[in-house]
Design a protein around this motif. Structure first.
Motif, mmCIF file in Angstrom:
data_model
loop_
_atom_site.group_PDB
_atom_site.id
_atom_site.type_symbol
_atom_site.label_atom_id
_atom_site.label_comp_id
_atom_site.label_asym_id
_atom_site.label_seq_id
_atom_site.Cartn_x
_atom_site.Cartn_y
_atom_site.Cartn_z
ATOM 1 N N ASN A 61 0.825 -1.210 0.000
ATOM 2 C CA ASN A 61 0.000 0.000 0.000
ATOM 3 C C ASN A 61 0.856 1.256 0.000
ATOM 4 O OD1 ASN A 61 -2.514 -1.040 -0.151
ATOM 5 N ND2 ASN A 61 -2.882 -1.068 2.071
ATOM 6 N N ASP A 62 1.893 1.236 0.839
ATOM 7 C CA ASP A 62 2.802 2.386 0.912
ATOM 8 C C ASP A 62 3.433 2.661 -0.449
ATOM 9 O OD1 ASP A 62 2.399 2.805 3.548
ATOM 10 O OD2 ASP A 62 4.345 2.005 4.228
ATOM 11 N N ILE A 63 3.935 1.599 -1.074
ATOM 12 C CA ILE A 63 4.630 1.792 -2.361
ATOM 13 C C ILE A 63 3.639 2.261 -3.421
ATOM 14 C CG2 ILE A 63 6.067 0.706 -4.133
ATOM 15 C CD1 ILE A 63 7.015 -1.290 -2.047
ATOM 16 N N ARG A 64 2.443 1.658 -3.423
ATOM 17 C CA ARG A 64 1.440 2.052 -4.435
ATOM 18 C C ARG A 64 1.073 3.525 -4.259
ATOM 19 N NH1 ARG A 64 -0.697 -3.554 -4.189
ATOM 20 N NH2 ARG A 64 -0.165 -4.409 -6.230
ATOM 21 N N SER A 95 13.936 2.456 -0.684
ATOM 22 C CA SER A 95 14.312 2.073 0.690
ATOM 23 C C SER A 95 13.494 0.881 1.185
ATOM 24 C CB SER A 95 14.110 3.253 1.651
ATOM 25 O OG SER A 95 12.733 3.422 1.939
ATOM 26 N N LYS A 96 12.408 0.585 0.478
ATOM 27 C CA LYS A 96 11.482 -0.446 0.963
ATOM 28 C C LYS A 96 12.079 -1.850 0.915
ATOM 29 C CE LYS A 96 7.910 2.218 1.724
ATOM 30 N NZ LYS A 96 7.424 2.422 3.096
ATOM 31 N N GLY A 97 13.058 -2.060 0.027
ATOM 32 C CA GLY A 97 13.645 -3.393 -0.127
ATOM 33 C C GLY A 97 14.290 -3.891 1.154
ATOM 34 N N GLU A 98 15.091 -3.036 1.779
ATOM 35 C CA GLU A 98 15.771 -3.427 3.009
ATOM 36 C C GLU A 98 14.781 -3.475 4.180
ATOM 37 O OE1 GLU A 98 17.357 -1.928 0.630
ATOM 38 O OE2 GLU A 98 19.227 -3.060 0.536
ATOM 39 N N LEU A 99 13.726 -2.647 4.096
ATOM 40 C CA LEU A 99 12.755 -2.660 5.195
ATOM 41 C C LEU A 99 12.037 -4.003 5.261
ATOM 42 C CD1 LEU A 99 11.438 1.006 4.929
ATOM 43 C CD2 LEU A 99 12.836 0.019 6.754
ATOM 44 N N ILE A 100 11.663 -4.532 4.100
ATOM 45 C CA ILE A 100 10.937 -5.813 4.146
ATOM 46 C C ILE A 100 11.881 -6.987 4.435
ATOM 47 C CG2 ILE A 100 10.905 -6.376 1.650
ATOM 48 C CD1 ILE A 100 7.951 -7.312 2.153
ATOM 49 N N SER A 101 13.082 -6.980 3.881
ATOM 50 C CA SER A 101 13.960 -8.144 4.122
ATOM 51 C C SER A 101 14.274 -8.271 5.621
ATOM 52 C CB SER A 101 15.248 -8.043 3.303
ATOM 53 O OG SER A 101 16.042 -6.960 3.727
#
Ligand code: ASP
Ligand code: MG
Length: 452
Positions: free
Chosen positions: A97-100, A117-123
């Motif tokens: 939702n955030d990315i969309r 930045s979202k890639g490292e947040l989810i991993s």
């Protein structure tokens, strides 16, 4: 305290993430675990921002859907309990939702930085939940709360240190000894989300190591250390067990992609050993990078190459006995923000190399003013790295001897004790790498320490 950094391929699928957990729980020592995004995520996020920027919404939406499916699948196979799967699925919904939302509002560099930045947040979030599921007492630290840059985009080591030490001490009191955090991402001096550049998680690990005065920084990838030659071009290469910071810095620049070039600096400044290890082969020794010991003998350690080099020669009789000539030449490169790699001069000519062709036409047009300017593209720099290799007479002889069949366009010798570089035309690169390998490492091992 040790720092363990794992790259995207080490987290490439759920089994690999389990393997990482096994590695970090192999002993009871406290550690900071720095994770990159799962491989492919950052590339996809950048692609999404490119389509966001150019207004290509259908492609943007398609990539977002693919990303969501990828993570839904990953989550399904990562956890064993239904409750973990549910928690992670809910996290994924919010994350998407955030990315969309970001890609539906207007594009800006800030929105781009936030998306990537979202890639490292989810991993890291998924990894932390996996520790929880396995009842391992870990703590998730938000890099965006301590990793900060100043006005010059330089990391604020003191700030990083103050915050991290405080948080770690509080956690240790609660018997938490595994600290998981994001690589790559940070905040700039006005507090916006930013990053340390592609591949920047290594740099994060090194900055954290420097900040908390770690005992060692371990960089885990899918390669068993830095090899003594390019394995894509030469057979029988092998990992180098020890390198000095200076040697590693030379190699990081010359295309040994295994380590982000900035990583060495904080480690060297704070004298923290850096170890490169392979998640696919954790038993392998890897490469240990430390400060040089005094009085170590001459050792040739590695040969590396960098492609896509352009050589530019400026010939001018005005150069003869003149001062200020080189400065004027360099100013043109400065004007077009184009770094110069190698440089050699004669009395009436100067040759130099660049690897960024973006402003080549403008550069040449302005250089023509100083003299006849010639450009050779499709060149490769080959560098020979080792300890005190220019102080020992036989090394340069062996290099020339190995290259006797190959036209050499430029040579750089004496710039540092650790590096001799030659420029050859790219089609000759493979032959040059193999001839040097044979001469320096196979036929004649006089300058190679058996165990080094
Ligand atoms: N995820 C970032 C990248 O792909 C940082 C890293 O992997 O080190 O560039
Ligand atoms: Mg990397």
């Amino acid at each position: 305290m040790k720092i363990y950094k794992f790259g995207g391929t080490s987290l490439g699928n759920p089994e690999r993430m389990h393997k990482v957990v096994k590695i970090i729980t192999g002993d009871d020592a406290p550690k900071v675990v720095v994770l990159s995004a799962i491989s492919g995520t950052t590339d996809t996020l950048y692609e999404i921002t490119t389509h966001h920027k150019t207004g290509n919404s259908p492609l943007c939406r398609k990539l977002l859907d693919d990303l969501e499916n990828f993570f839904a699948d990953y989550i399904k196979n990562l956890y064993s309990s239904t409750s973990s799967k549910e928690k992670a699925s809910n996290y994924l919904i919010d994350w998407m939702n955030d990315i969309r939302k970001l890609t539906e509002s207007s594009y800006s560099i800030d929105s781009e930085n936030e998306v990537v930045s979202k890639g490292e947040l989810i991993s890291t979030w998924l990894f932390h939940l996996l520790l929880e599921e396995k009842e391992i007492n870990g703590s998730l630290l938000a890099a965006l709360e301590f990793m900060t840059l100043d006005e010059n985009k330089e990391p604020e080591i003191e700030h990083i240190q103050t915050i991290l030490i405080k948080v770690i001490q509080e956690n240790v009191l609660q018997e938490k000894i595994i600290f998981v955090t994001q690589g790559f991402i940070c905040r700039n001096y006005i507090g916006e989300i930013d990053n340390l550049g592609r591949g920047g998680s290594d740099y994060t690990a090194s900055l954290i190591g420097a900040g908390i005065g770690a005992e060692e920084i371990q960089i885990w990838t899918d390669i068993d250390g830095i090899h003594n030659n390019d394995p894509r071009e030469v057979v029988n290469t092998r990992p180098i067990s020890r390198l000095t910071f200076n040697e590693a810095a030379e190699l990081a620049y010359f295309g040994a992609k295994i380590l982000h070039p900035s990583t060495i600096l904080p480690a060297r400044q704070h004298d923290i050993p850096v170890k490169l290890k392979s998640t696919l082969n954790p038993e392998a020794e890897g490469t240990l990078i430390t400060r040089a010991k005094r009085d170590t003998p001459c050792v040739v350690k590695a040969i590396a190459a960098k492609d896509g080099i352009i050589a530019i020669k400026i010939r001018s009789s005005r150069m003869l006995m003149a001062y200020g000539f080189l400065r004027k030449v360099f100013e043109i490169f400065e004007k077009y923000k184009t770094p110069i790699d190698m440089i050699t001069t004669s009395e009436v000519a100067v040759s130099l190399t660049i690897d960024n062709p973006e402003h080549l036409n403008d550069l040449v047009a302005e250089l023509e003013y100083f003299g006849e300017t010639e450009v050779d593209d499709a060149q490769s720099i080959i560098c020979i790295v080792g300890n005190r290799i220019i102080e020992e007479n036989g090394v340069i002889y062996r290099i020339f001897n190995a290259l006797q069949e190959i036209p050499v366009r430029m040579i750089s010798y004496g710039g540092s004790k650790n590096n001799i570089s030659v420029l050859v035309s790219s089609p000759d690169k493979k032959q040059a790498l193999n001839a040097l390998h044979d001469r320096l490492f196979i036929r004649d091992t006089q300058y190679e320490m058996s165990k080094n």
